[in-house]
Design an enzyme around this catalytic site. Structure first.
Site, PDB file in Angstrom:
ATOM      1  N   ASP A 113       0.857  -1.187   0.000  1.00 19.49           N
ATOM      2  CA  ASP A 113       0.000   0.000   0.000  1.00 19.49           C
ATOM      3  C   ASP A 113       0.892   1.235   0.000  1.00 19.49           C
ATOM      4  OD1 ASP A 113      -2.404  -1.457   0.130  1.00 19.49           O
ATOM      5  OD2 ASP A 113      -2.315  -1.570   2.307  1.00 19.49           O
ATOM      6  N   ASP A 139      -7.107  -1.494  -4.361  1.00 20.91           N
ATOM      7  CA  ASP A 139      -8.132  -1.159  -3.365  1.00 20.91           C
ATOM      8  C   ASP A 139      -9.087  -0.103  -3.910  1.00 20.91           C
ATOM      9  OD1 ASP A 139      -6.776  -2.848  -1.599  1.00 20.91           O
ATOM     10  OD2 ASP A 139      -5.681  -1.195  -0.658  1.00 20.91           O
TER      11      ASP A 139
END
Length: 167
Positions: A113, A139
């Site tokens: 991330d 995401d």
């Protein structure tokens, strides 16, 4: 079906490419890149869990669960007669995002991330919190696809005579 496949492949490619950049520029060079001070930055993080970093199952179980969901989406889209752009786009985003994160889980047991919006950091109910997680392109695609399903539900799943009289 071509739109679904192309969008899913685009999401996978964009996700993997941006994660490689994040590893090189953020992890390997050990820095965070501020875009808008106190609001938006690129910050490296590794996530072994699911949304918001929640770890509710071992990595293998998360991989199998993600695989089952992606497979379910693929089968559902393939069997559906709905070929509207909004249907194919929503599910293409979800499938592409799911596969993008699956690639990370298979390769390293965790998801990379790097996109961070600092919406609030501080004390809340006596505890220090950061209210927005660090996330990635996959995401984002999953979230946008899911929002499309909710916002455009009646256009994606129209109520037809056939479905009304099926029960």
């Amino acid at each position: 079906m071509k739109m679904f496949s192309m969008l899913a492949l685009f999401v996978i490619a964009a996700d993997q490419f941006t994660k490689k950049l994040a590893v090189f520029f953020l992890r390997d060079m050990q820095q965070s890149i501020t875009i808008i001070p106190d609001f938006f930055s690129f910050t490296y993080a590794e996530n072994r869990g699911v949304a918001f970093g929640m770890e509710f199952a071992p990595p293998f179980v998360l991989l199998m669960l993600t695989g089952a969901i992606v497979l379910g989406v693929l089968v559902f889209v393939a069997r559906s007669r709905n070929r509207t752009p909004i249907f194919l786009s929503a599910f293409g985003l979800i499938a592409g995002g799911g596969i993008g994160n699956m690639i990370d889980r298979i390769a390293s047991g965790r998801v990379t991330d790097f996109i961070y919006f600092d919406l609030y950091k501080g004390e809340l109910f006596g505890h220090w919190v950061s209210l927005w997680p660090i996330f990635n392109v996959a995401d984002s695609a999953i979230t946008i696809g899911a929002c499309m399903l909710v916002l455009f539900y009646n256009r994606i799943f129209p109520d037809t005579e056939e479905t009304r009289h099926a029960g």
